[in-house]
Design a protein around this motif. Structure first.
Motif, PDB file in Angstrom:
ATOM      1  N   PHE A  64       0.938  -1.243   0.018  1.00 13.04           N
ATOM      2  CA  PHE A  64       0.139  -0.042   0.044  1.00 13.04           C
ATOM      3  C   PHE A  64       0.866   1.244  -0.065  1.00 13.04           C
ATOM      4  CE2 PHE A  64      -2.090   3.196   2.754  1.00 13.04           C
ATOM      5  CZ  PHE A  64      -2.952   3.839   1.823  1.00 13.04           C
ATOM      6  N   LEU A  65       0.658   2.346  -0.939  1.00 17.05           N
ATOM      7  CA  LEU A  65       1.602   3.431  -1.209  1.00 17.05           C
ATOM      8  C   LEU A  65       0.613   4.657  -1.032  1.00 17.05           C
ATOM      9  CD1 LEU A  65       3.547   2.435  -4.449  1.00 17.05           C
ATOM     10  CD2 LEU A  65       4.081   1.895  -2.002  1.00 17.05           C
ATOM     11  N   LYS A  66      -0.343   4.841  -1.174  1.00 16.56           N
ATOM     12  CA  LYS A  66      -1.087   6.121  -1.327  1.00 16.56           C
ATOM     13  C   LYS A  66      -2.619   5.900  -1.280  1.00 16.56           C
ATOM     14  CE  LYS A  66       0.413  10.500  -1.548  1.00 16.56           C
ATOM     15  NZ  LYS A  66       1.760  10.975  -0.841  1.00 16.56           N
ATOM     16  N   GLY A  67      -3.282   6.771  -0.556  1.00 16.21           N
ATOM     17  CA  GLY A  67      -4.886   6.923  -0.602  1.00 16.21           C
ATOM     18  C   GLY A  67      -5.169   8.475  -0.559  1.00 16.21           C
ATOM     19  N   ALA A  68      -6.464   8.720  -1.187  1.00 11.85           N
ATOM     20  CA  ALA A  68      -6.768   9.827  -1.146  1.00 11.85           C
ATOM     21  C   ALA A  68      -8.259   9.854  -0.621  1.00 11.85           C
ATOM     22  CB  ALA A  68      -7.040  10.223  -2.619  1.00 11.85           C
ATOM     23  N   ASP A  69      -8.519  10.876   0.413  1.00 13.15           N
ATOM     24  CA  ASP A  69      -9.892  11.012   1.034  1.00 13.15           C
ATOM     25  C   ASP A  69     -10.658  12.209   0.809  1.00 13.15           C
ATOM     26  OD1 ASP A  69      -9.506   8.580   2.317  1.00 13.15           O
ATOM     27  OD2 ASP A  69      -8.516   9.736   4.117  1.00 13.15           O
ATOM     28  N   ASP A  70     -11.840  12.172   0.538  1.00 18.41           N
ATOM     29  CA  ASP A  70     -12.642  13.407   0.441  1.00 18.41           C
ATOM     30  C   ASP A  70     -12.781  13.935   1.977  1.00 18.41           C
ATOM     31  OD1 ASP A  70     -14.691  15.318   0.338  1.00 18.41           O
ATOM     32  OD2 ASP A  70     -16.393  13.889   0.258  1.00 18.41           O
ATOM     33  N   ALA A  71     -11.972  15.056   2.219  1.00 21.53           N
ATOM     34  CA  ALA A  71     -11.877  15.437   3.507  1.00 21.53           C
ATOM     35  C   ALA A  71     -12.545  16.837   3.941  1.00 21.53           C
ATOM     36  CB  ALA A  71     -10.288  15.782   3.743  1.00 21.53           C
ATOM     37  N   ARG A  72     -13.707  16.916   2.920  1.00 17.63           N
ATOM     38  CA  ARG A  72     -14.752  17.700   3.433  1.00 17.63           C
ATOM     39  C   ARG A  72     -15.654  17.533   4.597  1.00 17.63           C
ATOM     40  NH1 ARG A  72     -17.800  18.140  -1.933  1.00 17.63           N
ATOM     41  NH2 ARG A  72     -17.742  15.898  -1.813  1.00 17.63           N
ATOM     42  N   GLY A  73     -16.066  18.625   5.472  1.00 18.44           N
ATOM     43  CA  GLY A  73     -16.880  18.254   6.641  1.00 18.44           C
ATOM     44  C   GLY A  73     -16.656  17.144   7.682  1.00 18.44           C
ATOM     45  N   ASN A  74     -17.551  16.323   7.751  1.00 17.30           N
ATOM     46  CA  ASN A  74     -16.984  15.381   8.713  1.00 17.30           C
ATOM     47  C   ASN A  74     -16.112  14.226   8.140  1.00 17.30           C
ATOM     48  OD1 ASN A  74     -18.818  16.086  10.752  1.00 17.30           O
ATOM     49  ND2 ASN A  74     -20.561  15.042  10.104  1.00 17.30           N
ATOM     50  N   ALA A  87     -15.127   8.355  -5.388  1.00 15.69           N
ATOM     51  CA  ALA A  87     -14.341   7.449  -4.915  1.00 15.69           C
ATOM     52  C   ALA A  87     -13.375   6.809  -5.981  1.00 15.69           C
ATOM     53  CB  ALA A  87     -14.686   6.143  -4.184  1.00 15.69           C
ATOM     54  N   ALA A  88     -13.907   6.711  -7.068  1.00 15.06           N
ATOM     55  CA  ALA A  88     -13.383   6.105  -8.028  1.00 15.06           C
ATOM     56  C   ALA A  88     -12.053   7.243  -8.588  1.00 15.06           C
ATOM     57  CB  ALA A  88     -13.930   5.707  -9.145  1.00 15.06           C
ATOM     58  N   VAL A  89     -12.503   8.442  -8.690  1.00 19.03           N
ATOM     59  CA  VAL A  89     -11.556   9.382  -9.260  1.00 19.03           C
ATOM     60  C   VAL A  89     -10.664   9.713  -8.093  1.00 19.03           C
ATOM     61  CG1 VAL A  89     -11.362  11.984  -9.703  1.00 19.03           C
ATOM     62  CG2 VAL A  89     -13.349  10.662 -10.530  1.00 19.03           C
ATOM     63  N   LEU A  90     -10.940   9.762  -6.784  1.00 18.18           N
ATOM     64  CA  LEU A  90      -9.859   9.885  -5.935  1.00 18.18           C
ATOM     65  C   LEU A  90      -8.765   8.724  -5.824  1.00 18.18           C
ATOM     66  CD1 LEU A  90     -12.160  11.064  -2.824  1.00 18.18           C
ATOM     67  CD2 LEU A  90     -10.500  12.387  -3.780  1.00 18.18           C
ATOM     68  N   ALA A  91      -9.109   7.456  -6.075  1.00 23.12           N
ATOM     69  CA  ALA A  91      -8.475   6.569  -6.334  1.00 23.12           C
ATOM     70  C   ALA A  91      -7.398   6.661  -7.412  1.00 23.12           C
ATOM     71  CB  ALA A  91      -9.066   5.160  -6.268  1.00 23.12           C
ATOM     72  N   ASP A  92      -7.892   7.115  -8.357  1.00 21.24           N
ATOM     73  CA  ASP A  92      -7.001   7.303  -9.900  1.00 21.24           C
ATOM     74  C   ASP A  92      -6.052   8.390  -9.302  1.00 21.24           C
ATOM     75  OD1 ASP A  92      -6.354   7.076 -12.772  1.00 21.24           O
ATOM     76  OD2 ASP A  92      -7.037   9.159 -12.476  1.00 21.24           O
ATOM     77  N   TYR A  93      -6.539   9.596  -8.877  1.00 22.39           N
ATOM     78  CA  TYR A  93      -5.695  10.632  -8.210  1.00 22.39           C
ATOM     79  C   TYR A  93      -4.610  10.153  -7.293  1.00 22.39           C
ATOM     80  CZ  TYR A  93      -4.343  14.921  -5.426  1.00 22.39           C
ATOM     81  OH  TYR A  93      -3.863  15.700  -4.915  1.00 22.39           O
ATOM     82  N   ALA A  94      -4.738   9.300  -6.397  1.00 24.27           N
ATOM     83  CA  ALA A  94      -3.888   8.814  -5.451  1.00 24.27           C
ATOM     84  C   ALA A  94      -2.811   7.926  -6.171  1.00 24.27           C
ATOM     85  CB  ALA A  94      -4.539   7.799  -4.527  1.00 24.27           C
ATOM     86  N   SER A  95      -3.174   7.219  -7.373  1.00 29.48           N
ATOM     87  CA  SER A  95      -2.306   6.496  -7.872  1.00 29.48           C
ATOM     88  C   SER A  95      -1.202   7.233  -8.689  1.00 29.48           C
ATOM     89  CB  SER A  95      -2.967   5.449  -8.914  1.00 29.48           C
ATOM     90  OG  SER A  95      -3.429   6.206 -10.082  1.00 29.48           O
ATOM     91  N   ARG A  96      -1.808   8.429  -8.963  1.00 33.53           N
ATOM     92  CA  ARG A  96      -0.676   9.363  -9.813  1.00 33.53           C
ATOM     93  C   ARG A  96       0.233  10.422  -8.929  1.00 33.53           C
ATOM     94  NH1 ARG A  96      -3.693  12.907 -11.666  1.00 33.53           N
ATOM     95  NH2 ARG A  96      -5.784  12.329 -11.222  1.00 33.53           N
ATOM     96  N   GLN A  97       0.088  10.222  -7.489  1.00 28.57           N
ATOM     97  CA  GLN A  97       0.776  11.095  -6.757  1.00 28.57           C
ATOM     98  C   GLN A  97       2.062  10.600  -6.407  1.00 28.57           C
ATOM     99  OE1 GLN A  97      -0.558  14.190  -5.870  1.00 28.57           O
ATOM    100  NE2 GLN A  97      -2.097  13.106  -7.694  1.00 28.57           N
ATOM    101  N   ASP A  98       3.170  11.278  -6.304  1.00 25.95           N
ATOM    102  CA  ASP A  98       4.772  11.077  -5.653  1.00 25.95           C
ATOM    103  C   ASP A  98       4.568  10.195  -4.388  1.00 25.95           C
ATOM    104  OD1 ASP A  98       5.726  12.201  -8.093  1.00 25.95           O
ATOM    105  OD2 ASP A  98       6.046  13.987  -6.932  1.00 25.95           O
TER     106      ASP A  98
END
Length: 517
Positions: free
Chosen positions: A373-383, A474-485
């Protein structure tokens, strides 16, 4: 308040800076292809002329080149060439007078009117009133102004980009003219990484913030008053009326359709990819915590563990999560990157009305068992901010991206997600009606693909559990995470002499003889 003046070292009053900050920023972009989406009447062409004169007047060893300017009508072409003549005089460069000429066209019955300024360097600025077929084979800098309004921008770009082979540059400047226009498609291609290029964006209000109205007052010879600036801006917006978003705010019109076609999403779907759904009844959160934790762990062991064990150990893992508690779903979308760099979905988890602690428990269960596991991306708005922060504390802030889903974020990342689907590098979307509907829920709003405010439900009925494109986000966030350093840390522990304690890396974390963490 008057226009701010600049002081030199002797405290002598100097004239204001000639170029405003956004004009300097545009000139400062040095790239073979640069594209500027802009508001009307902010002087970007005027700034471009300032740079073009410097380039044409320079000797070849200093980077000098001939500049070819293409406007879509004669009036703007004349305005540009006059600006170039003004800059040449301001720089005190020796330059020829503006010379009108005729270029032959591929059609023998037509000719192309040109305006030319020559410099002692041997380079010229050549302004053309229409697309020249004989642009091919030439060398230098090509400036395509108000590109969205040229009759065949795609063919014009094809001819202009050929100049890059010999060290030329292509500068594309325009306001928008619809989402289906080749200019908007060029911008999206650059954002998606399909084409190399540098992007610049300047809406009207940003230009005003950089001093546009102060410059207008200076040109008119009137005193600048801050209280009059807002009224002037409103007058400009009132003048453009319903067209102000496109003409002033850099938002292409004629949007509103689905961003992703059904055909594209179905081509990337797979019936064998499971969607695991866990829903608890209202009031479940008041039960004893130990019972809730035990029930959730039992669900994880029964449903998640077999799927996690089935993931090969030689892949890299990522995830995206859209958070919801009572109204919307929480969706966890794992993503594994294979040796050939294609990204596959092993399964998707949907949580409805699951308490915060159980969501964290289930999320940690998954992440601690994803191989590499290398990277994850969360929707960090609100709760979702709290859950994302807890996850970052557990797994490292360098591995958990806490994303605020702003219009700018969607603008930058949705073209990349679409490109991944089109290139078949993101695949195995669950062939599930609700998940596919969520992925297709993105709509073009003000020129940007995003999830609209209106919610839907699974059955298309007026009542029932609501959805809000949760799986799509969630799919777009996963794709975003996979492109980060990614920062990868490895270590090998050397136990004390005689010790039987040992540490090895496993797919689920670091395993010692004291357990897994």
């Amino acid at each position: 308040m008057s226009v701010p003046l600049v002081l030199d070292s002797t405290a002598t009053l100097l004239a204001p800076a000639v170029l405003l900050d956004y004009q300097k920023e545009w000139i400062g972009i040095r790239a073979p292809l640069k594209v500027g989406e802009k508001s009307r009447r902010i002087g970007l062409t005027w700034a471009e002329a300032a740079d073009n004169v410097l380039v044409a007047a320079a000797e070849k060893p200093a980077g000098g080149q001939t500049v070819y300017y293409l406007g879509y009508n004669q009036d703007m072409t004349v305005e540009y060439i006059q600006a170039c003549a003004m800059w040449a005089r301001a720089y005190n460069y020796a330059a020829e007078e503006i010379e009108e000429g005729i270029w032959p066209d591929s059609d023998p019955d037509k000719h192309i009117k040109t305006y030319t300024i020559g410099f002692p360097s041997g380079h010229r600025i050549v302004a053309l009133t229409s697309r020249p077929s004989n642009l091919r084979g030439r060398q230098g800098v090509v400036v395509i102004d108000e590109a969205a309004f040229h009759q065949d921008l795609a063919e014009l770009l094809k001819a202009a980009l050929a100049l890059l082979i010999w060290g030329g540059e292509v500068h594309v400047i325009s306001t928008h003219d619809g989402t289906e226009n080749a200019f908007n498609e060029l911008i999206n291609d650059i954002r998606a990484g399909k084409r190399k290029g540098a992007l610049f964006r300047c809406p009207f209000r940003e230009a005003v913030a950089d001093g546009l109205y102060q410059r207008v007052c200076l040109r008119k010879g009137i005193e600048y008053r801050e209280e009059e600036e807002a009224e002037w801006v409103q007058d400009v917006y009132d003048f453009y009326g319903d067209a102000s978003e496109e003409e002033l705010d850099c938002v292409p019109s004629q949007g509103g359709g689905a961003f992703l076609s059904m055909a594209l999403v179905e081509q990337r779907s797979n019936r064998d990819v499971p969607v695991l759904r866990l829903a608890y009844p209202q009031g479940y959160e008041v039960q004893e915590e130990r019972l809730r934790l035990a029930e959730s762990l039992e669900w994880c062991e029964e449903h998640l563990l077999p799927l996690l064990k089935a993931i090969p150990l030689d892949v890299q893992s990522f995830y995206g999560m859209d958070f919801g508690r009572s109204g919307d779903l929480s969706v966890i979308w794992p993503l594994v990157k294979e040796q050939n760099l294609r990204k596959r979905t092993p399964f998707v988890v949907e949580l409805r009305n699951v308490p915060f602690k159980q969501q964290f428990q289930i999320k940690c269960y998954i992440l601690s068992r994803l191989p590499n596991f290398l990277k994850g991306a969360d929707d960090a708005r609100g709760n979702g901010s709290q859950l994302s922060e807890d996850t970052a504390i557990e797994f490292g802030f360098n591995r958990i991206e806490r994303v605020m889903l702003t219009e700018g974020w969607y603008r930058d990342n949705m073209p990349l997600f679409k490109a991944a689907l089109e290139d078949d590098t993101f695949y195995d979307i669950p062939a599930d009606k609700d998940v596919v509907s969520d992925v297709r829920a993105f709509r073009v709003v003000k020129g940007v693909a995003r999830i609209p405010e209106k919610r839907t439900n699974e059955k298309g009925e007026k009542s029932g559990p609501k959805r809000h494109g949760d799986a799509g986000i969630a799919a777009v966030l996963a794709d975003y995470a996979s492109r980060q350093d990614v920062e990868i840390f490895e270590f090998h522990r050397v136990p004390p002499s005689g010790s039987h304690d040992r540490t090895v890396q496993t797919g689920g974390g670091w395993r010692t003889n004291k357990g897994i963490w």
